[in-house]
Design a protein around this motif. Structure first.
Motif, PDB file in Angstrom:
ATOM      1  N   LEU A 418       0.792  -1.259   0.106  1.00  0.00           N
ATOM      2  CA  LEU A 418       0.261   0.190   0.124  1.00  0.00           C
ATOM      3  C   LEU A 418       0.703   1.198   0.034  1.00  0.00           C
ATOM      4  O   LEU A 418       0.417   2.338  -0.498  1.00  0.00           O
ATOM      5  N   LEU A 419       2.008   1.208   0.558  1.00  0.00           N
ATOM      6  CA  LEU A 419       2.887   2.341   0.867  1.00  0.00           C
ATOM      7  C   LEU A 419       3.405   2.875  -0.610  1.00  0.00           C
ATOM      8  O   LEU A 419       3.568   3.840  -0.695  1.00  0.00           O
ATOM      9  N   PRO A 425      -0.176   7.043 -10.865  1.00  0.00           N
ATOM     10  CA  PRO A 425      -0.238   8.231 -11.866  1.00  0.00           C
ATOM     11  C   PRO A 425      -1.307   9.207 -11.561  1.00  0.00           C
ATOM     12  O   PRO A 425      -1.192  10.561 -11.543  1.00  0.00           O
ATOM     13  N   THR A 426      -2.451   8.840 -10.883  1.00  0.00           N
ATOM     14  CA  THR A 426      -3.530   9.831 -10.269  1.00  0.00           C
ATOM     15  C   THR A 426      -3.503  10.203  -8.787  1.00  0.00           C
ATOM     16  O   THR A 426      -3.105   9.253  -8.127  1.00  0.00           O
ATOM     17  N   LEU A 431      -4.203   8.736  -3.151  1.00  0.00           N
ATOM     18  CA  LEU A 431      -5.025   9.030  -1.921  1.00  0.00           C
ATOM     19  C   LEU A 431      -5.802   7.802  -1.551  1.00  0.00           C
ATOM     20  O   LEU A 431      -5.894   7.500  -0.157  1.00  0.00           O
ATOM     21  N   GLY A 432      -6.401   6.969  -2.487  1.00  0.00           N
ATOM     22  CA  GLY A 432      -6.933   5.675  -1.999  1.00  0.00           C
ATOM     23  C   GLY A 432      -6.174   4.836  -1.481  1.00  0.00           C
ATOM     24  O   GLY A 432      -6.543   4.223  -0.213  1.00  0.00           O
ATOM     25  N   LEU A 433      -4.901   4.589  -1.778  1.00  0.00           N
ATOM     26  CA  LEU A 433      -4.170   3.575  -1.256  1.00  0.00           C
ATOM     27  C   LEU A 433      -3.393   4.062  -0.030  1.00  0.00           C
ATOM     28  O   LEU A 433      -3.146   3.325   1.041  1.00  0.00           O
ATOM     29  N   VAL A 438      -3.662   3.995   5.969  1.00  0.00           N
ATOM     30  CA  VAL A 438      -3.926   4.634   7.438  1.00  0.00           C
ATOM     31  C   VAL A 438      -4.860   3.790   8.189  1.00  0.00           C
ATOM     32  O   VAL A 438      -4.802   3.536   9.196  1.00  0.00           O
ATOM     33  N   ILE A 439      -5.796   3.351   7.443  1.00  0.00           N
ATOM     34  CA  ILE A 439      -6.812   2.394   8.084  1.00  0.00           C
ATOM     35  C   ILE A 439      -6.190   1.140   8.348  1.00  0.00           C
ATOM     36  O   ILE A 439      -6.647   0.585   9.634  1.00  0.00           O
ATOM     37  N   LEU A 440      -5.394   0.540   7.790  1.00  0.00           N
ATOM     38  CA  LEU A 440      -4.735  -0.739   8.021  1.00  0.00           C
ATOM     39  C   LEU A 440      -3.933  -0.416   9.552  1.00  0.00           C
ATOM     40  O   LEU A 440      -4.019  -1.419  10.270  1.00  0.00           O
ATOM     41  N   GLY A 441      -3.362   0.627   9.429  1.00  0.00           N
ATOM     42  CA  GLY A 441      -2.642   0.983  10.806  1.00  0.00           C
ATOM     43  C   GLY A 441      -3.312   1.062  11.861  1.00  0.00           C
ATOM     44  O   GLY A 441      -3.218   0.614  13.081  1.00  0.00           O
TER      45      GLY A 441
END
Length: 673
Positions: A418-419, A425-426, A431-433, A438-441
């Motif tokens: 995810l990092l 490219p967009t 921001l999505g990943l 952040v949610i995984l953390g």
């Protein structure tokens, strides 16, 4: 391949023998023989299965086919890297849970439980899981899926004198068959387009007009077995009700079949490189929602086994995040994200199997020693059961992703996947990943809070009830099967680099990257493997240093008198267990932040008057998905079925009229068709 087929045949023969013994008159001698010999043969069969998994090169695809004379399908089994990897928990935990179950059931009375029937259904569950993973024909897959889904109903219903157990078994059965209906529709569509039930033929067909429907059916049908929210409702009901060796096998191995089905489905729908990006986002968002909901519900539980059940929901969500990231990376042409996403998911699947089995078996020993798993009635067990407490602490540290144990390694690989979202490219994709990271953390941090609560409230402090005060200490002869998953928790962390080398080739095959991208994926695997080796070396050094300090302490204290004092021995002489943290007060700060998601229900009765009497505060966390969605739905279906009973009136001439009307309707439909 021959060893794997031999293992399936041995399980089949054992099932026939146990079924015959189940029909005999119960006797204590027969119960003891069945409880000794049945698990022993299961262990032998699982050993043969493991030998078959590792026979031949890992990347080799093997197949065994046998015509069975039915109009559709054939008995076709295969071993490829994906199947081999998912079979490891089936045979490994199948043997460990059989040993643990044999020890826990050795005092069972023949007139209370038929152990031949119990082990018969256990054998069906193990064999069903193995055939599901190895099936290469849709008809065989569905038959094995039904066996795998039906056997746990009888295993969960072991203590059928308890109404809650019976209700939990029925909830599981309904949920399992809702998923089965979706999968029957899924394979029926595949068969309609491909004209065959053979997986190889179906994989070669184009399904452009049905692809979206197949994706949705597969995600929901397989997700129901894995515990994808909101179809997770059976897990917190079934796991606490089932015998502990059954819950350990279900949580550690059976739910993996759902994840396997989602991955295997890409063979029929087109490889991840050809998948629409929204598929990856759908799986990723569903995984994040499942993980966050699962761990918050786990935090709110006061029952240790329900906490573990919701934790399984959380870990299923984490693995779905890995699949989603892998699909996004493959479809978007990013080999680092694709390879590490699938690798992290597969790595975490193996790790979860080890530590969740260990935790359920530990919870079972707590229940046998105290008669309860309600945390508000436990406490102080570490002093009475140091080995059991140490094993539970090891499993808790692993599932909370603390290095150097195995749980950290899998989530570390997922986080690295995810990092790399910053290289997309967009801005939306980046921001999505990163938001997913952040949610995984956050989920990992909440898991640490949940398991410090589980271990601290259960094993530390003073006993909160007579059941905990007079707990029966389990003998070492009872706990030795738990050492196998415990060793996997430690070894999977200290040998994370070597374990990652086992998982990585399967992940690269699952990603199905083009040649140039595959080279980039191989470089990512090499770099991450090196990182894991460094972390493992540091972790091993810390473990050795800690062990050395403990040995030094023991040597310095040898021959000296070591006194123990009460924790609250600072002048206040009337302390009781009531001044300790409870499971509700421990999670109360998080309840203020996430109370709506946790579903907390607070019932407070304050003391009144100048000299107030007894006050009370009760906090519960009912599953709102079940109470607000599924329960009203099933009640409506029940009312509809009751209303339709009017057609069942016992008048033969009306039944004949129904048949004639049906025939006329079919003739009219056939003429227009």
């Amino acid at each position: 391949m021959s060893l794997f087929v031999l293992a399936i045949c041995l399980l089949g023969v054992l099932a026939v023998v146990l079924l015959a013994l189940a029909g005999l008159s119960p006797s204590q001698r027969l119960t003891r023989v069945v409880n000794l010999c049945g698990p022993a043969v299961i262990v032998i069969a699982c050993g043969l299965g493991l030998a078959g998994v590792f026979s031949g090169p890992w990347e080799l695809n093997l197949r065994f086919s046998l015509s069975w004379g039915l109009p559709l399908g054939e008995f076709s089994l295969g071993l490829d890297p994906l199947t081999r990897l998912f079979l490891l928990p089936v045979f490994g935990l199948g043997a460990v849970c059989a040993l643990s179950g044999s020890l826990s059931l050795r005092e069972t009375k023949a007139e209370e439980h038929n152990l031949a029937a119990h082990w018969f259904f256990y054998v069906l569950l193990v064999a069903g899981m193995a055939v599901v993973l190895a099936a290469r024909d849709a008809v065989l897959f569905l038959i094995a899926w039904e066996v795998m889904s039906l056997a746990p109903f009888f295993l969960i219903d072991f203590d059928d004198s308890d109404r809650k157990v019976r209700d939990a078994a029925w909830i599981y059965l309904v949920a399992a068959h809702l998923g089965a209906v979706l999968l029957i529709t899924y394979f029926a569509l595949l068969w309609q387009v491909g004209g065959s039930t053979d997986f190889a033929v179906l994989a070669a067909q184009e399904h452009s007009s049905y692809t979206t429907a197949l994706f949705v059916l597969g995600l929901l049908g397989f997700g129901a077995k894995a515990g994808l929210a909101p179809m997770h409702v059976w897990m917190p009901e079934a796991y606490p009700a089932a015998p502990n060796h059954v819950a350990g096998l279900q949580s550690g191995a059976m739910i993996n079949a759902g994840l396997y089905g989602i991955l295997r489905g890409f063979d029929f729908l087109g490889q991840p490189t050809d998948a629409p990006l929204w598929w990856g986002w759908c799986i990723l968002v569903a995984g994040l929602a499942t993980a966050l909901m699962g761990i918050l519900k786990a935090l709110a539980q006061s029952n240790l086994k329900r906490l573990l059940a919701y934790s399984s929901v959380e870990n299923v969500g984490i693995m779905l995040v890995g699949i989603g990231a892998g699909v996004l990376g493959a479809a978007g042409g990013h080999p680092w994200i694709a390879t590490l996403g699938f690798a992290g998911m597969l790595f975490h699947m193996l790790n979860h199997s080890a530590f969740k089995c260990l935790l359920f078996l530990c919870a079972g020993e707590v229940q046998q020693a105290t008669g309860t798993v309600a945390m508000n009635r436990l406490g102080g067990l570490q002093r009475r059961m140091p080995l059991l407490g140490g094993l539970f602490l090891l499993g808790a540290a692993s599932i909370a992703c603390l290095p150097p144990f195995n749980g950290f390694a899998g989530e570390f690989v997922l986080a690295l996947s995810l990092l790399d979202g910053a290289s997309l490219p967009t801005v939306e994709l980046q921001l999505g990943l990163l938001l997913a990271l952040v949610i995984l953390g956050l989920v990992s941090g909440l898991a640490l809070a949940a398991y410090t609560k589980a271990y601290g409230i259960t094993f530390l402090g003073n006993p909160r009830s007579d059941a905990a005060l007079h707990a029966r200490t389990p003998g070492r002869g009872t706990l030795w099967p738990l050492l196998f998953p415990a060793a996997a928790c430690v070894g999977g962390g200290l040998l994370a680099g070597r374990c990652f080398e086992l998982v990585a080739p399967t992940a690269q095959i699952a990603a199905h990257l083009p040649p140039l991208a595959e080279l980039s994926g191989a470089r990512a695997v090499a770099e991450v493997g090196h990182m894991l080796d460094i972390i493992a070396c540091i972790g091993g050094a810390v473990i050795l240093l800690t062990a050395g300090l403990l040995l030094l302490r023991a040597r310095l204290l040898h021959g000296r008198v070591v006194a123990r004092e009460e924790t609250w021995g600072c002048g206040y002489a009337y302390g009781t267990a009531r001044i300790q943290y409870t499971e509700a007060s421990y999670s109360e700060p998080l309840g203020r932040l996430f109370g709506a998601i946790m579903g907390l229900k607070i019932m407070e009765k304050p003391g009144e008057g100048l000299f107030p009497g007894r006050a009370s505060l009760t906090i519960s966390a009912p599953d709102r998905v079940r109470t607000s969605l599924f329960t009203p739905l099933f009640e409506a279906v029940e009312r509809l079925c009751n209303a339709l009973k009017i057609v069942q009136h016992g008048k033969i001439y009306l039944y004949i009229l129904y048949i004639l009307v049906t025939l006329v309707a079919l003739l009219i439909w056939g003429m227009h068709a």
